[in-house]
Write a protein that holds these residues in place. Structure first.
Motif, PDB file in Angstrom:
ATOM      1  N   ASP A  20       0.807  -1.220   0.000  1.00 62.14           N
ATOM      2  CA  ASP A  20       0.000   0.000   0.000  1.00 62.14           C
ATOM      3  C   ASP A  20       0.838   1.267   0.000  1.00 62.14           C
ATOM      4  O   ASP A  20       0.320   2.368   0.070  1.00 62.14           O
ATOM      5  CB  ASP A  20      -0.953   0.009   1.194  1.00 62.14           C
ATOM      6  CG  ASP A  20      -0.195   0.018   2.520  1.00 62.14           C
ATOM      7  OD1 ASP A  20       1.025  -0.239   2.500  1.00 62.14           O
ATOM      8  OD2 ASP A  20      -0.834   0.264   3.561  1.00 62.14           O
ATOM      9  N   GLN A  21       2.167   1.122  -0.061  1.00 64.61           N
ATOM     10  CA  GLN A  21       3.039   2.302  -0.031  1.00 64.61           C
ATOM     11  C   GLN A  21       2.814   3.194  -1.246  1.00 64.61           C
ATOM     12  O   GLN A  21       2.784   4.416  -1.149  1.00 64.61           O
ATOM     13  CB  GLN A  21       4.503   1.877   0.014  1.00 64.61           C
ATOM     14  CG  GLN A  21       5.463   3.080   0.050  1.00 64.61           C
ATOM     15  CD  GLN A  21       6.899   2.668  -0.173  1.00 64.61           C
ATOM     16  OE1 GLN A  21       7.162   1.522  -0.532  1.00 64.61           O
ATOM     17  NE2 GLN A  21       7.805   3.589   0.019  1.00 64.61           N
ATOM     18  N   GLY A  22       2.628   2.623  -2.409  1.00 61.13           N
ATOM     19  CA  GLY A  22       2.416   3.397  -3.625  1.00 61.13           C
ATOM     20  C   GLY A  22       1.177   4.251  -3.539  1.00 61.13           C
ATOM     21  O   GLY A  22       1.183   5.425  -3.931  1.00 61.13           O
ATOM     22  N   ALA A  23       0.082   3.696  -3.020  1.00 64.39           N
ATOM     23  CA  ALA A  23      -1.158   4.462  -2.872  1.00 64.39           C
ATOM     24  C   ALA A  23      -0.972   5.613  -1.899  1.00 64.39           C
ATOM     25  O   ALA A  23      -1.483   6.719  -2.106  1.00 64.39           O
ATOM     26  CB  ALA A  23      -2.283   3.541  -2.409  1.00 64.39           C
ATOM     27  N   MET A  25       1.845   7.226  -1.224  1.00 62.42           N
ATOM     28  CA  MET A  25       2.663   8.255  -1.854  1.00 62.42           C
ATOM     29  C   MET A  25       1.857   9.067  -2.858  1.00 62.42           C
ATOM     30  O   MET A  25       1.994  10.281  -2.948  1.00 62.42           O
ATOM     31  CB  MET A  25       3.874   7.619  -2.544  1.00 62.42           C
ATOM     32  CG  MET A  25       4.899   7.040  -1.588  1.00 62.42           C
ATOM     33  SD  MET A  25       6.348   6.381  -2.425  1.00 62.42           S
ATOM     34  CE  MET A  25       6.996   7.859  -3.185  1.00 62.42           C
ATOM     35  N   ARG A  26       0.977   8.372  -3.620  1.00 59.14           N
ATOM     36  CA  ARG A  26       0.139   9.083  -4.570  1.00 59.14           C
ATOM     37  C   ARG A  26      -0.812  10.045  -3.862  1.00 59.14           C
ATOM     38  O   ARG A  26      -1.035  11.178  -4.307  1.00 59.14           O
ATOM     39  CB  ARG A  26      -0.658   8.085  -5.423  1.00 59.14           C
ATOM     40  CG  ARG A  26       0.172   7.403  -6.501  1.00 59.14           C
ATOM     41  CD  ARG A  26      -0.721   6.692  -7.499  1.00 59.14           C
ATOM     42  NE  ARG A  26      -1.463   5.613  -6.859  1.00 59.14           N
ATOM     43  CZ  ARG A  26      -1.002   4.362  -6.724  1.00 59.14           C
ATOM     44  NH1 ARG A  26       0.205   4.059  -7.167  1.00 59.14           N
ATOM     45  NH2 ARG A  26      -1.759   3.444  -6.162  1.00 59.14           N
ATOM     46  N   SER A  27      -1.336   9.592  -2.718  1.00 60.14           N
ATOM     47  CA  SER A  27      -2.237  10.456  -1.940  1.00 60.14           C
ATOM     48  C   SER A  27      -1.504  11.696  -1.426  1.00 60.14           C
ATOM     49  O   SER A  27      -2.030  12.814  -1.482  1.00 60.14           O
ATOM     50  CB  SER A  27      -2.823   9.665  -0.770  1.00 60.14           C
ATOM     51  OG  SER A  27      -3.624  10.494   0.046  1.00 60.14           O
ATOM     52  N   THR A  28      -0.270  11.485  -0.946  1.00 63.46           N
ATOM     53  CA  THR A  28       0.532  12.609  -0.449  1.00 63.46           C
ATOM     54  C   THR A  28       0.867  13.586  -1.574  1.00 63.46           C
ATOM     55  O   THR A  28       0.816  14.809  -1.401  1.00 63.46           O
ATOM     56  CB  THR A  28       1.836  12.098   0.185  1.00 63.46           C
ATOM     57  OG1 THR A  28       1.521  11.217   1.259  1.00 63.46           O
ATOM     58  CG2 THR A  28       2.678  13.252   0.714  1.00 63.46           C
ATOM     59  N   LEU A  29       1.177  13.036  -2.743  1.00 67.66           N
ATOM     60  CA  LEU A  29       1.503  13.881  -3.888  1.00 67.66           C
ATOM     61  C   LEU A  29       0.301  14.713  -4.325  1.00 67.66           C
ATOM     62  O   LEU A  29       0.427  15.905  -4.626  1.00 67.66           O
ATOM     63  CB  LEU A  29       1.991  13.020  -5.056  1.00 67.66           C
ATOM     64  CG  LEU A  29       2.394  13.772  -6.332  1.00 67.66           C
ATOM     65  CD1 LEU A  29       3.540  14.729  -6.035  1.00 67.66           C
ATOM     66  CD2 LEU A  29       2.796  12.789  -7.423  1.00 67.66           C
ATOM     67  N   VAL A  30      -0.876  14.095  -4.325  1.00 68.70           N
ATOM     68  CA  VAL A  30      -2.096  14.817  -4.699  1.00 68.70           C
ATOM     69  C   VAL A  30      -2.364  15.958  -3.717  1.00 68.70           C
ATOM     70  O   VAL A  30      -2.711  17.078  -4.123  1.00 68.70           O
ATOM     71  CB  VAL A  30      -3.298  13.850  -4.753  1.00 68.70           C
ATOM     72  CG1 VAL A  30      -4.604  14.633  -4.879  1.00 68.70           C
ATOM     73  CG2 VAL A  30      -3.146  12.887  -5.910  1.00 68.70           C
ATOM     74  N   ILE A  31      -2.196  15.693  -2.428  1.00 70.05           N
ATOM     75  CA  ILE A  31      -2.398  16.731  -1.411  1.00 70.05           C
ATOM     76  C   ILE A  31      -1.419  17.882  -1.615  1.00 70.05           C
ATOM     77  O   ILE A  31      -1.786  19.065  -1.536  1.00 70.05           O
ATOM     78  CB  ILE A  31      -2.248  16.132  -0.001  1.00 70.05           C
ATOM     79  CG1 ILE A  31      -3.391  15.157   0.285  1.00 70.05           C
ATOM     80  CG2 ILE A  31      -2.223  17.241   1.047  1.00 70.05           C
ATOM     81  CD1 ILE A  31      -3.232  14.405   1.593  1.00 70.05           C
ATOM     82  N   ALA A  32      -0.151  17.552  -1.896  1.00 72.73           N
ATOM     83  CA  ALA A  32       0.872  18.582  -2.098  1.00 72.73           C
ATOM     84  C   ALA A  32       0.549  19.449  -3.304  1.00 72.73           C
ATOM     85  O   ALA A  32       0.687  20.676  -3.265  1.00 72.73           O
ATOM     86  CB  ALA A  32       2.240  17.937  -2.257  1.00 72.73           C
ATOM     87  N   VAL A  33       0.112  18.804  -4.396  1.00 72.27           N
ATOM     88  CA  VAL A  33      -0.221  19.558  -5.605  1.00 72.27           C
ATOM     89  C   VAL A  33      -1.415  20.462  -5.362  1.00 72.27           C
ATOM     90  O   VAL A  33      -1.428  21.642  -5.753  1.00 72.27           O
ATOM     91  CB  VAL A  33      -0.498  18.601  -6.778  1.00 72.27           C
ATOM     92  CG1 VAL A  33      -1.065  19.363  -7.973  1.00 72.27           C
ATOM     93  CG2 VAL A  33       0.771  17.861  -7.176  1.00 72.27           C
TER      94      VAL A  33
END
Length: 216
Positions: A20-23, A25-33
């Motif tokens: 679940d690490q990939g999901a 990281m994607r969630s964190t990236l979306v929040i940052a953007v």
């Protein structure tokens, strides 16, 4: 007990290696953007527009640089000095900002008092003032403000003593009584801000415009 076959069991792997690490990281990236977009809109567009709008409504002249116009043309700013070389106008302080009063190159010479180049430049300026005004104002020392630069190089003002020193030069060049020019200087002396900030001063550009108005 951990066996050789259980070493590759996902349940025993570290958190960085879980599926679940990939999901995450994607969630964190979306929040940052999203955060970047929101803050850019708020602080880069909305906030500057609000501040600019309030400035235009409450202090349009200051917000636009306190520009001075004459006959529909901008001839200068009340907060940035400019060079005058004719004896029929009052001169401001020397400027080391670019080629002189360059708002894009604000700054002083940063030369020490013992620097030979600075001493030579001041001595030359003193000699020039004495040559220009000495016969009309004998024995009067040259005010320090007329031969030293400010830290910004953009000073629009001079001290009242500086302006009064120049009165004989301007009066002679314009063929006017010294009393008339001296009275004009006195009427343009601005006091300390709020009664205690800064020193009394004379805006050079405004004074020179008033000189031109004498001949109208």
């Amino acid at each position: 007990m951990v066996t050789a076959s259980s070493i590759h069991d996902p349940e025993l792997l570290g958190p960085r290696n879980r599926p679940d690490q990939g999901a995450s990281m994607r969630s964190t990236l979306v929040i940052a953007v999203r955060f970047t977009i929101v803050t850019t809109i708020l602080l880069g567009i909305i906030y500057p527009l609000i501040v600019t709008g309030l400035a235009q409504l409450t202090m349009r002249d200051k917000a636009n640089g306190q520009l001075i116009t004459r006959d529909g043309q901008v001839i200068g700013s009340a907060i940035i000095g400019q060079s005058f070389s004719s004896p029929s106008y009052f001169h401001g302080r020397p400027s080391d900002a670019g080629n002189g009063y360059d708002a894009t190159s604000s700054g002083g010479s940063n030369l020490a008092q013992s620097n030979k180049a600075l001493v030579a430049r001041i001595d030359t300026d003193v000699a020039n003032w004495q040559k220009q005004i000495g016969n009309q104002n004998p024995g009067q020392p040259v005010p320090i403000g007329l031969v030293t630069t400010s830290a910004s190089g953009l000073d629009p003002d001079i001290a009242p003593a500086d302006a009064l020193y120049e009165v004989p030069m301007v009066a002679a060049a314009r063929h006017l009584p010294e009393a008339t020019i001296r009275s004009l200087v006195q009427s343009h002396i601005q006091g300390r801000q709020l009664g205690f900030l800064g020193e009394p001063r004379v805006n050079v550009l405004e004074l020179n415009l008033a000189l031109d108005d004498l001949g109208r």
